[in-house]
Design an enzyme around this catalytic site. Sequence first.
Site, PDB file in Angstrom:
ATOM      1  N   CYS A  91       1.387  30.013 -14.499  1.00 37.01           N
ATOM      2  CA  CYS A  91       0.844  30.649 -15.678  1.00 37.01           C
ATOM      3  C   CYS A  91       0.322  29.612 -16.661  1.00 37.01           C
ATOM      4  O   CYS A  91       0.879  29.405 -17.747  1.00 37.01           O
ATOM      5  CB  CYS A  91       1.864  31.595 -16.275  1.00 37.01           C
ATOM      6  N   PRO A  94       0.811  -1.210   0.000  1.00 38.40           N
ATOM      7  CA  PRO A  94       0.000   0.000   0.000  1.00 38.40           C
ATOM      8  C   PRO A  94       0.850   1.268   0.000  1.00 38.40           C
ATOM      9  O   PRO A  94       1.897   1.323   0.643  1.00 38.40           O
ATOM     10  CB  PRO A  94      -0.776  -0.110   1.314  1.00 38.40           C
TER      11      PRO A  94
HETATM   12  C1  LIG Z   1       1.741   2.569  -7.059  1.00 36.85           C
HETATM   13  C2  LIG Z   1       1.869   1.170  -6.710  1.00 36.85           C
HETATM   14  C3  LIG Z   1       1.377   0.714  -5.477  1.00 36.85           C
HETATM   15  C4  LIG Z   1       0.662   1.593  -4.485  1.00 36.85           C
HETATM   16  O1  LIG Z   1      -0.613   1.976  -4.903  1.00 36.85           O
HETATM   17  P1  LIG Z   1      -1.553   2.804  -3.919  1.00 36.85           P
HETATM   18  O2  LIG Z   1      -2.794   3.043  -4.707  1.00 36.85           O
HETATM   19  O3  LIG Z   1      -0.842   4.072  -3.564  1.00 36.85           O
HETATM   20  O4  LIG Z   1      -1.762   1.990  -2.704  1.00 36.85           O
HETATM   21  C5  LIG Z   1       1.577  -0.614  -5.181  1.00 36.85           C
HETATM   22  N1  LIG Z   1       2.217  -1.444  -6.026  1.00 36.85           N
HETATM   23  C6  LIG Z   1       2.692  -1.039  -7.218  1.00 36.85           C
HETATM   24  C7  LIG Z   1       3.397  -1.989  -8.092  1.00 36.85           C
HETATM   25  C8  LIG Z   1       2.534   0.280  -7.591  1.00 36.85           C
HETATM   26  O5  LIG Z   1       3.006   0.679  -8.778  1.00 36.85           O
END
Ligand SMILES: *Cc1c(COP(=O)(O)O)cnc(C)c1O
Length: 401
Positions: free
Chosen positions: A328, A260
């Site tokens: 801008c 996460p």
């Molecule tokens: C961006 C990403 C996450 C995290 O996603 P969230 O929506 O911020 O929880 C997890 N795993 C991978 C591979 C990602 O690219």
Amino acid sequence: MQTKDLVALAEEFGNPLYVYDAEKIESQYKRLTNAFSKVEKLRVNYAMKALSTVSVLKLLKNLGSGLDTVSIQEVQLGLHAGFTPDKIIFTPNGVSFEEIEAVAALGVQINIDNLSFLEHFGTKHPTIPVCIRINPHVMAGGNENISVGHIDSKFGISIYQIPHVLRIVENTKMHINGIHMHTGSDILDIEVFLYAAEILFDTAKQFKNLDFLDFGSGFKVPYKKDDIETNIEELGKKLTKRFLAFEKEYGRELTLAFEPGKFLVSEAGYFLAKVNVVKQTTSTVFAGIDSGFNHLIRPMFYGSQHTIENISNPKGKERFYTVVGYICETDTFANNRRIAEIHEGDILCFRNAGAYCFSMASNYNSRLKPAEVLWKNGKGHLIRARETFEDLLQNQIMVDL
Ligand SMILES: *Cc1c(COP(=O)(O)O)cnc(C)c1O
């Protein structure tokens, strides 16, 4: 955090300013680990692209988190913050083969998401274990429908290509030690998540020596009043039950991993900016702030709705404002938003400014990036100094030919 704390921090550190509430990050981390407390081996790998400031990484490290990284520079920042290589997973997309090799050489778990590199890597480094990222072709429809066939996504190896993956494994004798999916922020409800999880379990059955299953992220947090939020507790119950049953069936203990970003840091963040001007036009009242999409691009980039409060006049009568920046170009943060009456010089606070805010900031219009403060034990700790003019010139070589 309370409004008065934010007001005091703006006075102490100036503005624009990013503030992160350490206790909120901790409580979100604990909410997630508690929801899955029945899983013997749980791994939370914080997706650091959401907010990669090293003091935040350290905070998460101290909570026991691992890291999910998408570039070798993120890996290096993680190591700098004190994570050991075994606590880091590398989940890139579209990076060079050499970058993947370099990260693997650091002892970090790599995750491969295309057949070409899988075959090449397995041939060259058959002894290095590799995780594969699958594309389960699942996404949430406009409502609660499950629509299958997210075929255009550039991420992952299609589940229809698993026979080819198995052929590569057989030919190269490489070791696949994990299966990964990250369905992205499309996944809104638990049933869709569980549906995708079934596809991951089905895939996992075809690999005999797995150590972990990584379910990625896509957990929703509320951005505005009455917004949908992933019910982590319910997901924890349902997925734990299914995971434990799968482990039995698989005949081997497995680690359950998540990555996460937003869930851990979004709500912990506050962005504070001063109102430069209140401008009445024939159709609306603009509140122009001392910032723009150079500091917070999500509203313009994704149409995200960040709640905005006037912390200088929290009890003021609400009026309608269009909040804009100083860039801008059109840089509208919010249209026709009800906000407590704004006067020039007031400080506006943007909520949910922890994830994908500072980490996406730029120097567009030759503006300086804001300072960042970590709030812990009732005190603000500066974790990134405000940029100075010298930062704009750094690495520039002025030639006068
Ligand atoms: C961006 C990403 C996450 C995290 O996603 P969230 O929506 O911020 O929880 C997890 N795993 C991978 C591979 C990602 O690219």
